[in-house]
Design an enzyme around this catalytic site. Sequence first.
Site, PDB file in Angstrom:
ATOM      1  N   SER A 189     117.622  -2.554  57.009  1.00 41.80           N
ATOM      2  CA  SER A 189     117.701  -3.813  56.330  1.00 41.80           C
ATOM      3  C   SER A 189     116.175  -4.042  55.661  1.00 41.80           C
ATOM      4  O   SER A 189     116.069  -5.025  54.893  1.00 41.80           O
ATOM      5  CB  SER A 189     117.849  -4.951  57.411  1.00 41.80           C
ATOM      6  OG  SER A 189     116.741  -5.120  58.542  1.00 41.80           O
ATOM      7  N   HIS A 217     124.351  -4.787  57.420  1.00 36.88           N
ATOM      8  CA  HIS A 217     124.070  -5.166  56.171  1.00 36.88           C
ATOM      9  C   HIS A 217     124.809  -4.309  54.840  1.00 36.88           C
ATOM     10  O   HIS A 217     124.262  -4.141  53.821  1.00 36.88           O
ATOM     11  CB  HIS A 217     122.451  -4.603  55.885  1.00 36.88           C
ATOM     12  CG  HIS A 217     121.591  -5.529  56.780  1.00 36.88           C
ATOM     13  ND1 HIS A 217     121.065  -6.759  56.571  1.00 36.88           N
ATOM     14  CD2 HIS A 217     121.078  -5.300  58.102  1.00 36.88           C
ATOM     15  CE1 HIS A 217     120.263  -7.205  57.156  1.00 36.88           C
ATOM     16  NE2 HIS A 217     120.294  -6.443  58.341  1.00 36.88           N
ATOM     17  N   LYS A 248     126.366 -12.265  57.333  1.00 35.59           N
ATOM     18  CA  LYS A 248     125.618 -12.188  56.241  1.00 35.59           C
ATOM     19  C   LYS A 248     126.714 -12.171  55.061  1.00 35.59           C
ATOM     20  O   LYS A 248     126.830 -13.149  54.481  1.00 35.59           O
ATOM     21  CB  LYS A 248     124.955 -10.806  56.415  1.00 35.59           C
ATOM     22  CG  LYS A 248     123.809 -11.233  57.770  1.00 35.59           C
ATOM     23  CD  LYS A 248     122.832  -9.918  57.722  1.00 35.59           C
ATOM     24  CE  LYS A 248     122.168  -9.822  59.122  1.00 35.59           C
ATOM     25  NZ  LYS A 248     121.260 -10.784  59.293  1.00 35.59           N
TER      26      LYS A 248
END
Length: 406
Positions: A189, A217, A248
């Site tokens: 990330s 991610h 996310k």
Amino acid sequence: MFDYNGSFQFAIAALKRERRYRVFANLERKVGQFPHALWNSPSGKRDVVVWCSNDYLGMGQHPEVIEAMCSAARTMGAGAGGTRNISGTNRALVELEAELADLHGKQAALVFTSGYVSNHTGIATIARLLPDCLILSDALNHNSMIEGVRAADCAKQIWRHNDTQHLEELLSRAAPGRPKLIVFESVYSMDGDVAPLEAICDLAERYNAMTYLDEVHAVGMYGPRGAGIAERDGVMERIDVIEGTLAKAFGALGGYIAGTSDVVDAVRSHAPGFIFTTALPPAVAAAATASIAHLKASGAERAGQRDAVAATKAALRQAGLPVLATETHIVPVMVGDPDLCKQASDLLLDRHGIYIQPINYPTVPRGTERLRITPTPAHDARLIGRLADALIAVWQELDLPLGRDH
Ligand code: PMP
């Protein structure tokens, strides 16, 4: 008399001395205005553009996701009502787990209250259930994985980041019959680089090791159905356990693992971070399911993000800003000093209405402090132009070097 508060003040003073004390901007996200938000600044509310959100595709503001959440809350209520083992399992969670198993092409999935918890309790539990397990952990793994490895309380070896030669060296030294668990991420990330999944799968098969991959991610953003880098690289069925977040790209909250029915059932039955905590609210689960289902069928958000990322990288590079080269949606602009990084972030917010939280040690090594920019499909050409202009102005004001390659 022991001075309790004094200890806390001492700890905070140490952080301030090391210039690591963090201050958060108080923001209000506004439905329909993403990536704009209101900043509750000392002088009143101000409009700002958020450039560092991990709501990578804006799904946290998507009408279908909000509707799924509201409708589940209206019909099923606000809370789960207990731990899964007592009274917390509900239809929304069962549907979410089926959706996740399907997304990753696995027999089963298990949802936790965050990605952090999934890694912490998932890695620890899997390793504890394997007799005399050896964990092989990538050097740049996220803190949740590091803590999971610690909690496993078994032998561990750290392989140099993304270095499959080093991984092979360590694997070849271990006794062939010993259980080995390779834990690693797909998209890292902070540097935005990607693990060589195929080579790691080859090694895992050659040395009979189990693989545990964090796709936090990547899920939602890579692969034709948004199942992550393993899907993109065609190795999804070769990874034993895929871990992800619902917080996310999917825009909600929660974490999960997906794998065989056996591993999922064993974790469900043994993991303290699953057993002893209240389940996700049904409304959150319903929102996540709607988001996953949407992104499975629609490539528009992924295409929009790819375009915005490419345009942002090009604009910043053309301006001579020190952009770290990445092949992902993460665009780090290097500063290399904690004070200057904080000052750059403050100036962007105060003068230019641009919010990018500084990234300092221990999230990244000292001397590599940076602004971590995450363009989304909602960042259009006008906003990208404004970002580049603002960064140049800040770079000039702070006398930061322009025109260097990274
Ligand atoms: N894994 C990685 C690689 C992460 O970066 C993060 C959080 N940023 C997590 C796991 C934890 O996920 P969550 O935010 O859902 O707890």
